[in-house]
Write a protein that holds these residues in place. Structure first.
Motif, short mmCIF file in Angstrom:
data_model
loop_
_atom_site.label_atom_id
_atom_site.label_comp_id
_atom_site.label_asym_id
_atom_site.label_seq_id
_atom_site.Cartn_x
_atom_site.Cartn_y
_atom_site.Cartn_z
N ALA A 1 7.28 -1.08 8.35
CA ALA A 1 8.32 -0.05 8.49
C ALA A 1 9.55 -0.55 9.25
CB ALA A 1 7.75 1.19 9.18
N THR A 2 9.53 -1.81 9.70
CA THR A 2 10.74 -2.32 10.36
C THR A 2 11.83 -2.62 9.32
OG1 THR A 2 9.95 -4.61 10.42
CG2 THR A 2 9.54 -3.23 12.38
N ILE A 3 11.48 -2.51 8.05
CA ILE A 3 12.55 -2.38 7.04
C ILE A 3 12.59 -0.92 6.68
CG2 ILE A 3 13.33 -2.89 4.70
CD1 ILE A 3 12.40 -5.66 4.97
N ARG A 4 13.66 -0.26 7.07
CA ARG A 4 13.80 1.16 6.78
C ARG A 4 14.50 1.36 5.44
NH1 ARG A 4 15.78 3.31 12.64
NH2 ARG A 4 13.97 2.54 13.77
N ARG A 5 14.25 2.48 4.84
CA ARG A 5 14.88 2.85 3.57
C ARG A 5 14.77 1.74 2.54
NH1 ARG A 5 19.52 7.15 4.56
NH2 ARG A 5 18.54 8.13 6.34
N ARG A 6 13.59 1.19 2.46
CA ARG A 6 13.34 0.07 1.56
C ARG A 6 13.70 0.41 0.11
NH1 ARG A 6 9.80 -4.58 1.51
NH2 ARG A 6 9.22 -4.39 3.68
N ALA A 7 13.55 1.69 -0.24
CA ALA A 7 13.75 2.10 -1.63
C ALA A 7 15.22 2.34 -1.97
CB ALA A 7 12.95 3.37 -1.91
N ARG B 1 -5.99 6.83 1.84
CA ARG B 1 -5.07 7.72 2.58
C ARG B 1 -3.69 7.12 2.78
NH1 ARG B 1 -6.41 12.54 5.12
NH2 ARG B 1 -8.51 13.16 4.58
N VAL B 2 -3.47 5.92 2.26
CA VAL B 2 -2.14 5.32 2.41
C VAL B 2 -1.20 5.95 1.40
CG1 VAL B 2 -0.78 3.20 2.36
CG2 VAL B 2 -3.11 3.13 3.23
N LYS B 3 -0.05 6.38 1.90
CA LYS B 3 0.93 7.03 1.04
C LYS B 3 2.31 6.45 1.31
CE LYS B 3 -1.30 11.56 0.90
NZ LYS B 3 -1.17 12.97 1.33
N ALA B 4 3.20 6.64 0.33
CA ALA B 4 4.60 6.33 0.55
C ALA B 4 5.31 7.66 0.78
CB ALA B 4 5.19 5.62 -0.65
N CYS B 5 6.21 7.68 1.75
CA CYS B 5 6.96 8.90 2.05
C CYS B 5 7.59 9.47 0.79
CB CYS B 5 8.02 8.58 3.10
SG CYS B 5 9.10 9.97 3.47
N ASP B 6 7.52 10.76 0.64
CA ASP B 6 8.02 11.46 -0.55
C ASP B 6 9.54 11.41 -0.70
OD1 ASP B 6 6.22 12.38 -2.32
OD2 ASP B 6 6.41 14.51 -1.80
N GLN B 7 10.21 11.13 0.39
CA GLN B 7 11.68 11.10 0.34
C GLN B 7 12.11 9.85 -0.45
OE1 GLN B 7 13.28 13.68 1.47
NE2 GLN B 7 15.33 12.94 1.11
N PRO B 8 12.79 10.01 -1.58
CA PRO B 8 13.03 8.87 -2.47
C PRO B 8 13.76 7.70 -1.82
CG PRO B 8 13.62 10.93 -3.55
CD PRO B 8 13.32 11.27 -2.13
N ASP B 9 14.66 7.97 -0.87
CA ASP B 9 15.38 6.84 -0.27
C ASP B 9 14.61 6.21 0.89
OD1 ASP B 9 15.68 8.70 1.71
OD2 ASP B 9 17.87 8.68 1.73
N CYS B 10 13.44 6.75 1.23
CA CYS B 10 12.67 6.24 2.37
C CYS B 10 11.48 5.43 1.88
CB CYS B 10 12.22 7.40 3.25
SG CYS B 10 11.15 6.90 4.61
N ARG B 11 10.47 6.11 1.36
CA ARG B 11 9.26 5.48 0.82
C ARG B 11 8.48 4.66 1.85
NH1 ARG B 11 7.81 8.36 -2.91
NH2 ARG B 11 6.75 6.80 -4.13
#
Ligand SMILES: [Zn+2]
Length: 194
Positions: free
Chosen positions: A24-30, A144-154
């Motif tokens: 997560a130290t790369i933010r807004r990867r998507a 239980r691993v998920k990607a954040c639902d916010q498209p620009d976050c993930r």
């Protein structure tokens, strides 16, 4: 104290796992990726903030690269695991990192505190993170691993909520943004209805 607070907000430790916190130290990867450990000394500050060093270590460029190489491999490996296929190269990078032995705990007989001794503290820290990633993708929490639902976050996180219904990396950051968008969409739609 102000310094301590600003240090805390520099990084996020809310993914539920150390290895995903590194990813997560790369933010807004998507969308528009921001590497929060790219600046000088930031990787070392992350290691301290993660509790892997008591003081931020002085890292060479090559050592910083080892940390970012592991970060990328973890992201690819966990992402692959979520989609049912582990990427070979990423797995071998993580496996190699995990091979380094963990430090030896040594108790101070006077103060009662423990220090961890290692010939190569960075290799030990990297091994701890890699082992965490291996444990995650091979254990029951994998589901239980998920990607954040916010498209620009993930951002990847572990959903440990009892019902397994968590959708966002954080309610404050992405959940509230999503709700504002949904509200605007709903009102725009009803505004145009005939
Ligand atoms: Zn998010």
């Amino acid at each position: 104290m102000a310094i301590a607070r600003s240090m805390e907000s520099e990084f996020r430790f809310n993914s539920g796992r150390l290895s995903l916190d590194l990813a997560a130290t790369i933010r807004r990867r998507a969308s528009k990726p921001i590497d929060v450990i790219a600046s000088a000394g930031a990787g070392a500050r992350w290691l301290k903030a993660a509790g892997l060093f008591s003081e931020a270590p002085a890292l060479s460029k090559g050592e910083e690269a080892r940390l970012t190489e592991l970060r990328e491999a973890i992201w690819q490996m966990v992402n692959g695991a979520m989609h049912g296929k582990l990427p070979e190269r990423a797995v071998s990078i993580v496996n190699r990192a995990a091979r380094y032995p963990l430090g030896t705990p040594q108790l101070d007989g006077t103060t009662g505190t423990v220090s961890v001794v290692s010939d190569d503290p960075l290799a030990t820290a990297i091994s701890i993170i890699a082992r965490d990633a291996i444990d995650l993708v091979s254990g029951p929490l994998k589901k239980r691993v998920k990607a954040c639902d916010q498209p620009d976050c993930r951002m990847l996180f572990v959903d440990t909520s009892p019902g397994g219904q968590r959708r966002w990396c954080s309610m404050q950051r992405c959940g509230s943004r999503a709700k504002v968008h949904a509200f605007k969409r709903k009102h725009a739609a009803s505004g145009h209805a005939h």
